[in-house]
Write a protein that holds these residues in place. Structure first.
Motif, PDB file in Angstrom:
ATOM      1  N   ASP A 125       0.830  -1.304  -0.006  1.00 16.51           N
ATOM      2  CA  ASP A 125       0.059   0.208   0.060  1.00 16.51           C
ATOM      3  C   ASP A 125       0.814   0.296  -0.410  1.00 16.51           C
ATOM      4  O   ASP A 125       2.109   1.091   0.889  1.00 16.51           O
ATOM      5  N   ILE A 127       1.248   5.584  -0.089  1.00 11.31           N
ATOM      6  CA  ILE A 127       1.260   7.257   0.217  1.00 11.31           C
ATOM      7  C   ILE A 127       1.544   7.635  -0.868  1.00 11.31           C
ATOM      8  O   ILE A 127       2.548   7.795  -0.615  1.00 11.31           O
ATOM      9  N   VAL A 139      -3.728   7.650  -2.410  1.00 11.27           N
ATOM     10  CA  VAL A 139      -4.030   6.375  -1.771  1.00 11.27           C
ATOM     11  C   VAL A 139      -3.735   5.437  -2.810  1.00 11.27           C
ATOM     12  O   VAL A 139      -4.451   5.352  -3.682  1.00 11.27           O
ATOM     13  N   ASP A 141      -3.303   1.297  -3.341  1.00 13.12           N
ATOM     14  CA  ASP A 141      -3.433   0.130  -2.491  1.00 13.12           C
ATOM     15  C   ASP A 141      -2.176  -1.208  -3.187  1.00 13.12           C
ATOM     16  O   ASP A 141      -1.987  -0.548  -4.145  1.00 13.12           O
ATOM     17  N   LYS A 147      -6.983   4.413  -4.671  1.00 17.10           N
ATOM     18  CA  LYS A 147      -8.237   4.703  -3.751  1.00 17.10           C
ATOM     19  C   LYS A 147      -8.960   5.529  -3.242  1.00 17.10           C
ATOM     20  O   LYS A 147     -10.229   6.715  -2.628  1.00 17.10           O
ATOM     21  N   LEU A 210      -3.496   9.216   7.996  1.00 14.84           N
ATOM     22  CA  LEU A 210      -4.184   8.344   6.056  1.00 14.84           C
ATOM     23  C   LEU A 210      -3.721   6.796   7.229  1.00 14.84           C
ATOM     24  O   LEU A 210      -4.382   5.672   6.188  1.00 14.84           O
ATOM     25  N   LYS A 211      -2.622   6.944   8.052  1.00 17.79           N
ATOM     26  CA  LYS A 211      -2.070   5.292   7.611  1.00 17.79           C
ATOM     27  C   LYS A 211      -2.842   4.663   8.634  1.00 17.79           C
ATOM     28  O   LYS A 211      -3.484   3.565   8.694  1.00 17.79           O
ATOM     29  N   GLU A 213      -6.155   5.143   8.594  1.00 16.48           N
ATOM     30  CA  GLU A 213      -7.238   4.615   8.265  1.00 16.48           C
ATOM     31  C   GLU A 213      -7.385   3.792   6.865  1.00 16.48           C
ATOM     32  O   GLU A 213      -8.247   2.502   7.088  1.00 16.48           O
ATOM     33  N   ILE A 214      -6.368   3.706   6.261  1.00 18.18           N
ATOM     34  CA  ILE A 214      -5.768   2.072   6.044  1.00 18.18           C
ATOM     35  C   ILE A 214      -5.294   0.782   6.614  1.00 18.18           C
ATOM     36  O   ILE A 214      -5.847   0.311   6.604  1.00 18.18           O
ATOM     37  N   ARG A 216      -3.039  -0.871   7.521  1.00 18.48           N
ATOM     38  CA  ARG A 216      -2.302  -2.020   6.704  1.00 18.48           C
ATOM     39  C   ARG A 216      -0.571  -1.385   6.769  1.00 18.48           C
ATOM     40  O   ARG A 216      -0.815   0.335   7.027  1.00 18.48           O
ATOM     41  N   VAL A 218       2.364   1.088   4.882  1.00 20.66           N
ATOM     42  CA  VAL A 218       2.181   1.551   4.237  1.00 20.66           C
ATOM     43  C   VAL A 218       3.470   2.774   3.906  1.00 20.66           C
ATOM     44  O   VAL A 218       4.291   2.844   5.021  1.00 20.66           O
TER      45      VAL A 218
END
Length: 258
Positions: A125, A127, A139, A141, A147, A210-211, A213-214, A216, A218
């Motif tokens: 994943d 950013i 973002v 994936d 995304k 962002l991390k 929310e993802i 996983r 990143v």
């Protein structure tokens, strides 16, 4: 050789690419009124200075976020390089990635190209932060799907707005502060602290959100001219890829049998 043209809101970058390597690059201020004849007068001189000529260009691909600039760039390719250019996201150069967003048709070409190149160069994943006219966070994936992301005003745009709105504030050049103090003792220093450290705080805060929310691991990739400037004072970036958009154009062109 491939002539990759990245037409952004502020500048247009022309790059010669061969076997995945950028051999030369030049930039000019974006002006949709500039004609193909004007482009070629400027470009021929730069090609010559770097030891190349019009005949060295065998293919052209254009990525643009300025629709009005497209026509004259297409005329440039057809009239002077005698090739029909690929246009990123259209026809034979349709996007090879999925757009998992509500308005896929509104994703800018630069952001799609960054996603393509970032996924080709990095696993998992991602950013992707692009420091351009706007500062964008995208973002991507682990499958390469786009995304969504964030759009914020670019740092120069923010500074211009501040100077224009406040009559007594001077124009200052963006640079990394000499130290980490956030207490400015002059107007210029206070402005630089506000813009620079304010941007660092925004970058770190949004990356962390962002991390989360993802959910996983990143990899954070920075691109654009000001990426190196911010890299000096934050550990938010895992990699700096200054030519991501041009690399995306090259990858897209290489997929097409011409």
């Amino acid at each position: 050789m491939l002539l990759a043209i990245d037409a952004g809101n502020t500048n247009i970058v022309f790059a010669l690419v061969k076997d995945g390597e950028i051999r030369a690059r030049w930039r000019i201020a974006t002006d949709p009124r500039r004609t193909a004849d004007e482009y070629v007068v400027w470009l021929r001189q730069l090609l010559d200075l770097d030891g190349y000529g019009v005949d060295d260009v065998s293919d052209v691909i254009i990525g643009t976020v300025v629709p009005r600039a497209l026509h004259n760039l297409q005329v440039l390719a057809e009239k002077y390089f005698r090739v029909t250019p690929l246009v990123a996201g259209q026809g034979a150069a349709e996007w090879p990635i999925a757009f998992d967003v509500d308005e896929p048709y509104n994703v800018g070409a630069d952001r799609a190209l960054n996603a393509i190149a970032a996924h080709a160069k990095h696993k998992g994943d991602l950013i992707v932060i692009d420091f351009g006219t706007a500062t964008t966070f995208d973002v991507v994936d682990f499958t390469g799907a786009y995304k969504g992301g964030i759009i914020a005003p670019g740092i120069n745009l923010s500074l211009d707005a501040l100077v224009q709105a406040a009559a007594k504030l001077p124009r200052v050049a963006i640079s990394a502060p000499e130290d980490n103090s956030v207490v400015g003792r002059t107007t210029e220093r206070q402005m630089l602290i506000g813009v620079y450290w304010g941007y660092v705080a925004m970058i770190e805060g949004l990356v962390q959100r962002l991390k989360s929310e993802i959910g996983r691991p990143v990899t954070v990739i920075a691109t654009g001219g000001l990426a190196v400037l911010f890299d000096k004072h934050t550990d938010a970036f895992d990699a700096i890829e200054p030519d991501l958009t041009i690399q995306g154009l090259d990858i897209l062109a290489s997929r097409i049998d011409r």
